[in-house]
Scaffold this active site. Structure first.
Site, short mmCIF file in Angstrom:
data_model
loop_
_atom_site.label_atom_id
_atom_site.label_comp_id
_atom_site.label_asym_id
_atom_site.label_seq_id
_atom_site.Cartn_x
_atom_site.Cartn_y
_atom_site.Cartn_z
N LYS A 76 47.89 34.94 30.99
CA LYS A 76 46.78 34.03 30.72
C LYS A 76 46.79 33.63 29.25
O LYS A 76 46.65 32.45 28.90
CB LYS A 76 45.46 34.72 31.06
CG LYS A 76 45.34 35.32 32.45
CD LYS A 76 43.99 36.01 32.64
CE LYS A 76 43.98 37.10 33.69
NZ LYS A 76 44.31 36.70 35.04
N TRP A 121 46.72 39.79 44.63
CA TRP A 121 45.61 39.73 43.68
C TRP A 121 45.73 38.53 42.76
O TRP A 121 44.74 37.90 42.39
CB TRP A 121 45.58 41.03 42.88
CG TRP A 121 44.42 41.22 41.99
CD1 TRP A 121 44.40 41.17 40.63
CD2 TRP A 121 43.07 41.57 42.37
NE1 TRP A 121 43.14 41.44 40.13
CE2 TRP A 121 42.31 41.69 41.19
CE3 TRP A 121 42.45 41.77 43.61
CZ2 TRP A 121 40.95 42.01 41.21
CZ3 TRP A 121 41.10 42.09 43.61
CH2 TRP A 121 40.37 42.21 42.42
N HIS A 163 53.09 43.63 41.22
CA HIS A 163 52.61 43.16 39.91
C HIS A 163 53.35 43.92 38.81
O HIS A 163 53.05 45.08 38.53
CB HIS A 163 51.11 43.42 39.83
CG HIS A 163 50.42 42.82 38.65
ND1 HIS A 163 50.08 41.50 38.58
CD2 HIS A 163 49.98 43.39 37.51
CE1 HIS A 163 49.44 41.27 37.44
NE2 HIS A 163 49.38 42.39 36.77
N SER A 205 50.55 39.15 33.40
CA SER A 205 49.20 39.52 33.82
C SER A 205 48.18 38.89 32.87
O SER A 205 48.19 37.70 32.63
CB SER A 205 49.08 41.04 33.89
OG SER A 205 47.90 41.44 34.55
#
Length: 421
Positions: A264, A351, A401, A260
């Site tokens: 990044k 998402w 997720h 998540s």
């Protein structure tokens, strides 16, 4: 009643994170993805075409790194922050004898202010000699990754969570850390709570590592000021600094895994620190592996409004303006070459735009080809549970997720392939 509303709140947050919430301005319809043209990572700012790995490293790679420092993640300071290490505990028979467990206090200081973090390190006992290691942040504290009662609570939690928070429950996120399987495969694990490095709220910037640097001004930011993702990436490299002291760790076999928002940060850390030989993004989405120009799932407008403290202020100029982006995330992923890149998605995590994550990894091909390495073969994503294991790897699994045992097993398969050729 209070606990009921707290659980309800957590449920809504979970739905939001999984991309299931219906939010105005968020596109989940593939037919509404705009037409776009991705910039060629091998075309320089002055129009020159890169044709060799040497040209990539000396000319184009620095240009792309500058783009992401100035427009997305901010500039990582070059100043050195003093750090000392204190061994808090060492258990040579942890995890029912499977591992040696070390807990190490990191004390970062600028001489006037000190910030503390705790590293949790498991090293498999059944392997002789040096072992490869996964580096990665956890979200709710070291004590939530295992039921072992001796694990210290992560110090950064106190800034973010109240006494009723589930983070104080041991093993609350044990499902994301299958230590038993990782250790049996011969890997060490080095994890730290991300709140220790930058407590994940905009108003807590003064309690982050960023506040230790000489140019830091509370409440003031330059357009290219680094923020949370940049700080977390910096912190991952400091974990590697410590691992150099561990004689059992093979420094040529370090993988970083992030999920998540930490996906990044893992990508950005891998782009800057070549000691990470395998870089793994799990469900990292917008500002991570996903292509921004697709404007699918979470987009720049949403992420820079709700989570503005993750990116430098300059990134917000592309909110609702993705068509004018002069770059995209495939170029950031390409910075990892010639090291190995793995991107993972989840079918139910719209998402994070699974297709956009795959395409971003696919469009690194030109750069990997400079090194005679093999990327992804087709712009068409693979089917569920059909992982691709080239120099660039990818899988999409069923589910939402999260980080699952299936993900970890594929991460280890990928590392086995490249650490033990």
């Amino acid at each position: 009643m209070k606990s009921f509303f707290y659980v309800l709140f957590l449920s809504l947050i979970c739905d939001f994170a999984c991309g299931q919430a219906i939010i105005k301005g968020i596109n989940y319809d593939e037919s509404k993805v705009p037409d776009f043209v991705l910039p060629d990572p091998l075309i320089c700012n002055d129009g020159r075409q890169i044709t060799t790995a040497g040209e990539w490293e000396s000319i184009r790679r620095p240009e792309i790194l500058e783009i992401f420092m100035s427009k997305v993640y901010g500039r990582t300071p070059t100043d050195k922050i003093d750090v000392s290490y204190t061994l808090l505990a060492c258990d040579p028979k942890a995890m029912d004898g499977e591992a040696t467990c070390k807990q190490v206090l990191f004390s970062f200081t600028n001489g006037e202010k000190t910030i503390e973090a705790i590293l949790l390190l498991y090293i498999p006992n059944h392997v002789q000699g040096k072992v490869p290691v996964f580096v990665g942040y956890n979200f709710m504290g070291n004590q939530t990754t295992t039921l072992e009662p001796s694990i210290y609570y992560s110090p950064g939690l106190r800034f973010v969570h109240g006494k009723d928070s589930p983070v104080w429950k041991r093993g609350a996120q044990k499902n994301r850390w299958c230590y038993d399987k990782i250790l049996k495969r011969g890997y060490a694990v080095a994890t730290m709570c991300y709140h220790d490095i930058y407590p994940d709220r905009a108003e807590l910037r003064d309690y982050s590592i960023a506040s230790l640097f000489p140019d830091y001004i509370s409440g003031s930011k330059n357009h290219d000021e680094w923020e949370a993702i940049g700080v977390w990436a910096w912190g991952s490299s400091r974990i590697v600094d410590y691992l150099e002291r561990e004689e059992r760790i093979d420094m040529s076999k370090i993988a970083i895994m992030g999920h998540s928002r930490q996906g990044k940060a893992a990508l950005w850390s891998g782009a800057q620190d070549s000691r990470f030989k395998v870089v793994i993004s799990n469900d990292s989405g917008c500002g991570g592996a996903a292509l921004s120009k697709r404007v699918y799932g979470e987009n720049i407008a949403r992420i820079t409004t709700v989570l503005s403290h993750w990116f430098c202020p300059a990134f917000s100029q592309y909110a609702g303006n993705e068509e004018n982006l002069p770059f995209d995330q495939h170029e950031m992923l390409a910075l990892i070459a010639p090291r190995h890149l793995y991107v993972a998605s989840a079918e139910g995590d719209l998402w994070a735009d699974p297709k956009g994550e795959y395409l971003s990894a696919y469009y690194t091909n030109k750069v990997y080809e400079l090194y005679k390495m093999k990327g992804l073969d087709s712009p068409v994503p693979p089917a569920i549970h059909q992982p691709i294991m080239n120099d660039v790897g990818y899988h999409i699994r069923a589910g939402k997720h999260d980080v699952t045992d299936y993900d970890w097993e594929r991460f280890m398969d990928f590392c086995d392939l490249h650490f033990n050729p």
